[in-house]
Design a protein around this motif. Structure first.
Motif, short mmCIF file in Angstrom:
data_model
loop_
_atom_site.label_atom_id
_atom_site.label_comp_id
_atom_site.label_asym_id
_atom_site.label_seq_id
_atom_site.Cartn_x
_atom_site.Cartn_y
_atom_site.Cartn_z
N TYR A 1 1.63 -3.40 -1.97
CA TYR A 1 0.49 -3.16 -2.85
C TYR A 1 0.82 -3.48 -4.31
CZ TYR A 1 -2.11 -0.77 0.85
OH TYR A 1 -2.80 -0.46 2.00
N SER A 2 2.08 -3.36 -4.68
CA SER A 2 2.50 -3.60 -6.06
C SER A 2 3.96 -4.04 -6.09
CB SER A 2 2.33 -2.32 -6.88
OG SER A 2 2.87 -2.48 -8.17
N PRO A 3 4.30 -4.95 -7.00
CA PRO A 3 5.71 -5.35 -7.13
C PRO A 3 6.59 -4.24 -7.70
CG PRO A 3 4.40 -6.36 -8.86
CD PRO A 3 3.44 -5.68 -7.93
N HIS A 4 6.00 -3.18 -8.19
CA HIS A 4 6.77 -2.06 -8.75
C HIS A 4 7.44 -1.22 -7.67
CE1 HIS A 4 5.19 -3.11 -12.63
NE2 HIS A 4 3.95 -2.97 -12.19
N PHE A 5 6.95 -1.33 -6.43
CA PHE A 5 7.52 -0.53 -5.34
C PHE A 5 8.84 -1.12 -4.84
CE2 PHE A 5 3.05 0.97 -4.38
CZ PHE A 5 3.29 2.26 -4.79
N SER A 6 9.75 -0.23 -4.51
CA SER A 6 11.02 -0.67 -3.93
C SER A 6 11.11 -0.36 -2.44
CB SER A 6 12.19 -0.04 -4.69
OG SER A 6 12.08 1.36 -4.72
N TYR A 7 10.10 0.33 -1.87
CA TYR A 7 10.11 0.68 -0.46
C TYR A 7 9.03 -0.09 0.29
CZ TYR A 7 12.92 4.51 -2.23
OH TYR A 7 13.88 5.25 -2.86
N ASN A 8 9.32 -0.41 1.56
CA ASN A 8 8.40 -1.22 2.37
C ASN A 8 7.21 -0.46 2.92
OD1 ASN A 8 9.88 -3.56 2.05
ND2 ASN A 8 11.18 -3.14 3.82
N HIS A 9 7.38 0.82 3.22
CA HIS A 9 6.29 1.60 3.81
C HIS A 9 5.41 2.14 2.68
CE1 HIS A 9 8.01 1.39 7.81
NE2 HIS A 9 9.19 1.57 7.23
N GLN A 10 4.15 1.71 2.68
CA GLN A 10 3.24 2.05 1.59
C GLN A 10 1.87 2.43 2.13
OE1 GLN A 10 3.19 -1.37 -1.06
NE2 GLN A 10 5.42 -1.58 -0.92
N VAL A 11 1.19 3.27 1.37
CA VAL A 11 -0.21 3.61 1.67
C VAL A 11 -1.00 3.57 0.36
CG1 VAL A 11 0.22 5.01 3.72
CG2 VAL A 11 0.19 6.10 1.48
N ALA A 12 -2.30 3.36 0.52
CA ALA A 12 -3.22 3.38 -0.61
C ALA A 12 -4.36 4.31 -0.28
CB ALA A 12 -3.77 1.98 -0.89
N ALA A 13 -4.87 5.00 -1.29
CA ALA A 13 -6.02 5.88 -1.12
C ALA A 13 -6.90 5.79 -2.36
CB ALA A 13 -5.58 7.32 -0.91
N TYR A 14 -8.17 6.01 -2.16
CA TYR A 14 -9.13 5.98 -3.26
C TYR A 14 -9.98 7.24 -3.20
CZ TYR A 14 -13.74 5.40 -5.21
OH TYR A 14 -14.91 5.63 -5.88
N SER A 15 -10.23 7.82 -4.34
CA SER A 15 -11.22 8.88 -4.45
C SER A 15 -11.73 8.92 -5.88
CB SER A 15 -10.64 10.24 -4.10
OG SER A 15 -11.60 11.24 -4.39
N SER A 16 -13.03 8.94 -6.04
CA SER A 16 -13.59 9.05 -7.38
C SER A 16 -13.39 10.46 -7.93
CB SER A 16 -15.08 8.71 -7.36
OG SER A 16 -15.77 9.59 -6.49
N HIS A 17 -12.84 11.36 -7.11
CA HIS A 17 -12.61 12.74 -7.54
C HIS A 17 -11.18 13.00 -7.99
CE1 HIS A 17 -16.61 13.76 -6.24
NE2 HIS A 17 -16.35 13.24 -5.06
N ILE A 18 -10.32 11.99 -7.96
CA ILE A 18 -8.97 12.15 -8.50
C ILE A 18 -8.98 11.49 -9.87
CG2 ILE A 18 -6.53 11.55 -8.27
CD1 ILE A 18 -6.80 11.94 -5.31
N PRO A 19 -8.89 12.30 -10.90
CA PRO A 19 -9.05 11.78 -12.26
C PRO A 19 -7.76 11.19 -12.83
CG PRO A 19 -8.63 14.10 -12.35
CD PRO A 19 -8.68 13.73 -10.88
#
Length: 149
Positions: free
Chosen positions: A56-74
């Motif tokens: 998801y991003s070149p900033h990550f150093s680990y292979n296992h990643q998840v993404a989540a979206y919520s308009s309620h997390i400010p």
């Protein structure tokens, strides 16, 4: 634009929906109210067509990643302290706690969709025991944490 939360780990992370409270298993798409419907859905970084992982991003150093979206997390300067916000942050807190206990370390990052490659606004190393409550997980845009147990 949409604000995403990204988490990376050296080991597999749970995917799927967390926090929704349907009326019954027989009616999984029926909810008593809006708050019961609010949830986080964690999607992993596996492309089933290509049969491989992507980052998801070149900033990550680990292979296992998840993404989540919520308009309620400010973001840090957008706190409203609503019940919806608190529910989503509590779900995120529980998810991270489980991942850290299983893996010992996670990387935690947030940014607007399409901005994952931009320079970080802030990078920190954080101990999980210093995160006392769900609201401690509110970040600035493009802030990146490595959280260790």
């Amino acid at each position: 634009m949409t604000q995403y939360i990204y988490i990376a780990s050296p080991m597999r992370l749970s995917k799927g929906s967390f926090g929704s409270n349907s009326v019954s298993p027989e009616q999984p798409n029926v909810f008593r109210n809006q708050l019961d419907f609010i949830h986080l859905y964690f999607e992993n970084n596996y492309d089933s067509k290509l049969k491989r992982r992507f980052s998801y991003s070149p900033h990550f150093s680990y292979n296992h990643q998840v993404a989540a979206y919520s308009s309620h997390i400010p973001l840090n300067l957008q706190l409203k302290r609503t019940v919806e916000e608190e529910k989503c942050l509590t779900i995120l807190y529980s998810y991270l706690e489980e991942a850290i206990q299983a893996n010992g370390v996670v990387e935690y990052f947030t940014c607007l969709s399409g901005k994952e490659d931009l320079a970080l606004s802030k990078k920190r190393n954080v101990h999980w025991l210093d995160i006392k409550k769900p609201y401690d997980l509110v970040l600035e845009d493009r802030e990146f944490w490595e959280i260790t147990f």
